[in-house]
Scaffold this motif. Sequence first.
Motif, PDB file in Angstrom:
ATOM      1  N   ALA A 155       0.826  -1.208   0.000  1.00 41.96           N
ATOM      2  CA  ALA A 155       0.000   0.000   0.000  1.00 41.96           C
ATOM      3  C   ALA A 155       0.860   1.258   0.000  1.00 41.96           C
ATOM      4  CB  ALA A 155      -0.930  -0.001   1.210  1.00 41.96           C
ATOM      5  N   LEU A 156       1.943   1.252   0.764  1.00 38.31           N
ATOM      6  CA  LEU A 156       2.836   2.412   0.789  1.00 38.31           C
ATOM      7  C   LEU A 156       3.525   2.603  -0.558  1.00 38.31           C
ATOM      8  CD1 LEU A 156       4.482   2.049   4.319  1.00 38.31           C
ATOM      9  CD2 LEU A 156       2.942   3.874   3.571  1.00 38.31           C
ATOM     10  N   VAL A 157       3.992   1.509  -1.162  1.00 38.42           N
ATOM     11  CA  VAL A 157       4.656   1.600  -2.462  1.00 38.42           C
ATOM     12  C   VAL A 157       3.682   2.123  -3.517  1.00 38.42           C
ATOM     13  CG1 VAL A 157       5.675   0.247  -4.337  1.00 38.42           C
ATOM     14  CG2 VAL A 157       6.393  -0.153  -1.979  1.00 38.42           C
ATOM     15  N   LEU A 158       2.456   1.618  -3.511  1.00 40.01           N
ATOM     16  CA  LEU A 158       1.455   2.077  -4.467  1.00 40.01           C
ATOM     17  C   LEU A 158       1.082   3.536  -4.234  1.00 40.01           C
ATOM     18  CD1 LEU A 158      -0.732  -1.117  -4.557  1.00 40.01           C
ATOM     19  CD2 LEU A 158       0.327  -0.067  -6.556  1.00 40.01           C
ATOM     20  N   THR A 159       1.076   3.965  -2.986  1.00 41.57           N
ATOM     21  CA  THR A 159       0.795   5.368  -2.696  1.00 41.57           C
ATOM     22  C   THR A 159       1.888   6.256  -3.277  1.00 41.57           C
ATOM     23  OG1 THR A 159      -0.370   4.772  -0.653  1.00 41.57           O
ATOM     24  CG2 THR A 159       0.377   7.046  -0.848  1.00 41.57           C
ATOM     25  N   LEU A 160       3.142   5.824  -3.133  1.00 42.41           N
ATOM     26  CA  LEU A 160       4.260   6.585  -3.701  1.00 42.41           C
ATOM     27  C   LEU A 160       4.167   6.679  -5.222  1.00 42.41           C
ATOM     28  CD1 LEU A 160       7.278   5.229  -1.598  1.00 42.41           C
ATOM     29  CD2 LEU A 160       6.064   7.397  -1.313  1.00 42.41           C
ATOM     30  N   ILE A 161       3.540   5.686  -5.851  1.00 37.25           N
ATOM     31  CA  ILE A 161       3.392   5.695  -7.304  1.00 37.25           C
ATOM     32  C   ILE A 161       2.152   6.488  -7.726  1.00 37.25           C
ATOM     33  CG2 ILE A 161       2.977   4.248  -9.339  1.00 37.25           C
ATOM     34  CD1 ILE A 161       4.519   2.008  -7.929  1.00 37.25           C
ATOM     35  N   ALA A 162       1.025   6.202  -7.091  1.00 34.93           N
ATOM     36  CA  ALA A 162      -0.264   6.710  -7.566  1.00 34.93           C
ATOM     37  C   ALA A 162      -0.523   8.157  -7.175  1.00 34.93           C
ATOM     38  CB  ALA A 162      -1.398   5.825  -7.045  1.00 34.93           C
ATOM     39  N   VAL A 163      -0.050   8.563  -6.000  1.00 38.62           N
ATOM     40  CA  VAL A 163      -0.322   9.931  -5.531  1.00 38.62           C
ATOM     41  C   VAL A 163       0.965  10.736  -5.690  1.00 38.62           C
ATOM     42  CG1 VAL A 163      -1.347  11.317  -3.704  1.00 38.62           C
ATOM     43  CG2 VAL A 163      -1.889   8.883  -3.864  1.00 38.62           C
ATOM     44  N   ASN A 164       1.384  10.909  -6.917  1.00 37.15           N
ATOM     45  CA  ASN A 164       2.694  11.489  -7.175  1.00 37.15           C
ATOM     46  C   ASN A 164       2.637  12.253  -8.490  1.00 37.15           C
ATOM     47  OD1 ASN A 164       5.502  12.004  -7.312  1.00 37.15           O
ATOM     48  ND2 ASN A 164       5.976  10.021  -6.401  1.00 37.15           N
ATOM     49  N   LYS A 165       3.314  13.381  -8.535  1.00 31.60           N
ATOM     50  CA  LYS A 165       3.385  14.135  -9.786  1.00 31.60           C
ATOM     51  C   LYS A 165       4.476  13.587 -10.704  1.00 31.60           C
ATOM     52  CE  LYS A 165       6.291  17.699  -7.651  1.00 31.60           C
ATOM     53  NZ  LYS A 165       6.356  19.125  -7.274  1.00 31.60           N
ATOM     54  N   VAL A 166       5.332  12.739 -10.165  1.00 29.81           N
ATOM     55  CA  VAL A 166       6.378  12.079 -10.945  1.00 29.81           C
ATOM     56  C   VAL A 166       5.879  10.694 -11.331  1.00 29.81           C
ATOM     57  CG1 VAL A 166       8.757  11.284 -10.978  1.00 29.81           C
ATOM     58  CG2 VAL A 166       8.148  13.352  -9.710  1.00 29.81           C
ATOM     59  N   GLY A 167       6.034  10.329 -12.582  1.00 34.15           N
ATOM     60  CA  GLY A 167       5.616   9.013 -13.041  1.00 34.15           C
ATOM     61  C   GLY A 167       6.523   8.519 -14.143  1.00 34.15           C
TER      62      GLY A 167
END
Length: 420
Positions: free
Chosen positions: A302-314
Motif C-alpha cells: 500500500a505504501l509503495v502504491l501510494t508513492l506511485i499513484a499519488v505522485n506528480k512524478v511518473g
Amino acid sequence: MPEFLRRPALLWCGFAIVHAVLIILNLSGIGWPLGDVERVYLGWAEATTSGAVSLGINTDFVYPILALAPILASLVFGAGPYALTWLGLVTVLNGVAFAALTGRRPGPAAALAAWWWLLFLLLLGPIALARIDSVTVPLAILGLLWLRSRPFWGAVLLTVATWVKVWPVAAIIALVVASRRRWQVLAAFAGTSALIIGAALAAGSGVTILSFVTEQTNRGIQIEAPVASWWLWQSALGIPGAVVYYDQQILTYQVIGAGTDLAAAVLTPLLALCVGVVLLLGWRAQRAGASADLLFPPLLLALVLTLIAVNKVGSPQFITWLAAPLILGLVSSWRAWRGPALTALAMAALTQIVYPYFYNDLLATTPAMVLILSVRNLLELVLLGWMLVRIWRLGAASATLSESTAASPGATTHRPILKE
C-alpha cells in the motif's frame, strides 16, 4: 505446483532465458530503452571520473548519493560497453536475489514467487533492466527475504537500497509500524544512514547530500503520473490548452495546462497526507492485534502504491517496485496474494506496450495510448484500494490473532516471514 517446476535447474534456465530476452530487447534499440543509461548515466559517470563534477557532493544530484555506485561501476570496462556492463550488473544483482528466493530446494510458495517474478520481468520488458530502479529492486527483495533469518542486516540492506533510490524506505516505515522489532529496524536505518551521510560530509558535501529531495519537489507533472490523465485526455480529445513538453532540466516529458501548477504544488503535501493515512490504518491494525506477518506485506504494498499513484512524478520503471512486496506476499501465502500478483502482471504488460514501443504515440496523445496508460494507472488505484481494505479488515475492532488470520484469504497456508 508440479514437482518439476520446483527444480533449481529449470528455475535457473528460466532466469537465463528471461534475462537474455530482456538484454536483447534493450540492445536492439527499438524505442531506445537504454536512453537514460547511454545518455544520462554514462555522462554522469564520465563527468565524475574526470573530476569535472562530484554529484551529490559539490553538485546537486537527482538521486541519493549511493546511486553513483552502480553508475560508476558500469564504467569499469570503459565507455564503449557501458550499456552492456550495466545490463550485466543488474542481471547479477537479480541473480543474487533469485538465489536467495529459491535456495537449494525451493518450497512451492518460493518457486511460485520465482516464476511469477520472471513472468513479471518479461511482461514489463526492457525497462525492467534499464534504470537505476533495476538496481534497487533486487536489493529490496534480498533485504525483505533476510528479515526472517537476519532482521538487522535485512534492515541495513533496505537502508542501502533507499540511498540508491528513495522508494525502499517504504519497507523501513512499514516495519516500524508492523513489527515489534521496530527499534532494531530504526537503529539499523539510523546507523547505516549516519555512516553514509558522514562519509559524504567528510568529502565536503554539506547540505548537497540532500539535494535529491529538492530536485524532486521542484518537478512539474510528468505525463505518466495518474494525475496527468486529466490533461492527456484533453489533448487527446482536441481540447485546447493542454500540451506535452520536454523539460530540459529534469530530462522528462511533462504536461502543462490550466491547473497544472496548482496540482503540482498540491500533490507533494497530498502524498505526505496519504502516506500518513496508510500508516494510521496500519497502526490501527497493529494495535488491534494483527500479526506482523499478516500486516507487513499489504502495508508495504500500500505504501509503495501510494508513492506511485499519488505522485506528480511518473515513469514506467516505477512498476518494477511492485515486485518486492508481491514476492514477499507470495512467499507468505500464495493463495492470498495470487489476485494482486495477477493484477500486477497486467500492469506490467500495459506498461511495456506504452514504453518503449509506442511511447511516441503517447507523446502525441493518441487516444489509444492515452487509454492504455489510463487503464494501467487505474489498476494502480484498484490495487491500492485492495490493500487498504485488507489492512482495514486486519484492524477490525474485535480483531484477535485468529480473527486477523481469518480476515486474510488463504491464510491457512501462511508462512512466517518476519522474525519477531
